[in-house]
Write a protein that holds these residues in place. Structure first.
Motif: not given
Length: 308
Positions: A142-144, A207-211, A219-224
């Motif tokens: 995944i992209d961090a 925008l439909g992205e989580w990790a 899932g959450s946005v925290n990683n990016f």
């Protein structure tokens, strides 16, 4: 006489079955299974199994063996929950190359030149932040890279927030932090290095992205994400939908912090969003009473909104 002998034999047999009940049941089950398998094989042998419509017993056994021997794909997307449907984000920040407030620009530039007087790094407990992951909990890459800024508010005082972040939270579900705090007086406290992961949002997506970096958590946005929180005024220490808003000093400091992130990580202004927008649980409404026009004027003065 014969009847008596038969009765005694029957009674003896029942007695032995009772003494060996488990063995008897096992034998009976084995016998039933054997008869069933024999029946299947016989039916298949004489062509009554409708070959081509239903697989034979031997084919089923071979398929089961192949499935057990086949290596599991740890990167299979079926192992992880699908990300949520993308929710569009229309940024309140507009492109602006003219009508710049030169007085505001001068003030911000002077403030930036003496940032050491109002900005400091504060160490918090290491359980409340971590490394950004280059693989998710299922082993997929995944992209961090930080690519979204989430704005929050503290609800209570800056001191209260700091006390929370300095308190150890060994359990992942209890950990919390932001990268930066902005006090009502314009004081800025950096508490997590932007290259590391702060725990500012729980169940969230942008925008439909989580990790998903922990299989036990959603899932959450925290990683990016980069997280910044504004100190809430005393009137906002409640669950009301609004309060008196943030100070001029806060908007000045906020703009300078965001400008630095925009340039360091090549972020488009549209990547600046709110906790309310990324939250998937419908429980967050922060930052309440945020004035986007105040941020618009400051980022325009700093030259960060003259982009395509």
């Amino acid at each position: 006489m014969v009847r008596d002998r038969l009765s005694r034999c029957w009674i003896g047999l029942r007695h032995r079955v009772h003494e060996h009940r488990a063995l008897s049941l096992t034998a009976a089950a084995a016998g039933s299974l054997a008869l069933g398998l024999l029946g299947w094989v016989l039916v298949d042998h004489v062509g009554l199994s409708h070959a081509g419509v239903r697989p034979s017993l031997m084919e089923l056994l071979e398929q089961m063996g192949e499935e057990q021997d086949r290596p599991r794909d740890e990167n299979s997307s079926s192992l992880s929950p699908l990300p949520p449907k993308s929710r569009s984000w229309r940024s309140p920040l507009a492109r602006q190359c003219s009508d710049i407030d030169n007085g505001l620009r001068s003030r911000l530039n002077k403030l930036d030149a003496r940032s050491s007087s109002w900005r400091a790094f504060v160490k918090i407990d290491p359980t409340n932040f971590g490394e950004r992951h280059d693989k998710d909990a299922f082993g997929r890459r995944i992209d961090a890279t930080p690519r979204v800024v989430v704005l929050h508010e503290t609800v209570y005082s800056l001191t209260s927030a700091l006390n929370t972040f300095m308190t150890p939270h060994p359990r992942d579900e209890d950990q919390v932090s932001y990268h930066t705090l902005v006090g009502q007086d314009g004081r800025v406290l950096d508490i997590v290095d932007p290259l590391k992961r702060a725990y500012g949002a729980g169940f969230s997506a942008f925008l439909g992205e989580w990790a998903i970096t922990n299989k036990k958590l959603k899932g959450s946005v925290n990683n990016f994400a980069l997280h910044l929180s504004l100190e809430t005024p005393p009137s906002g220490a409640n669950a009301n939908g609004s309060h008196v808003g943030y100070t001029t000093q806060q908007y000045d400091a906020l703009a300078l912090v965001l400008s630095g992130w925009i340039r360091s990580f090549n972020l488009p202004p549209a990547a600046i969003t709110t906790h309310r927008h990324v939250d998937l649980g419908g429980e967050r409404g922060d930052p309440r009473s945020f004035d986007w026009s105040e941020l618009q004027a400051r980022l325009a003065a700093l030259g960060d909104l003259c982009v395509t």
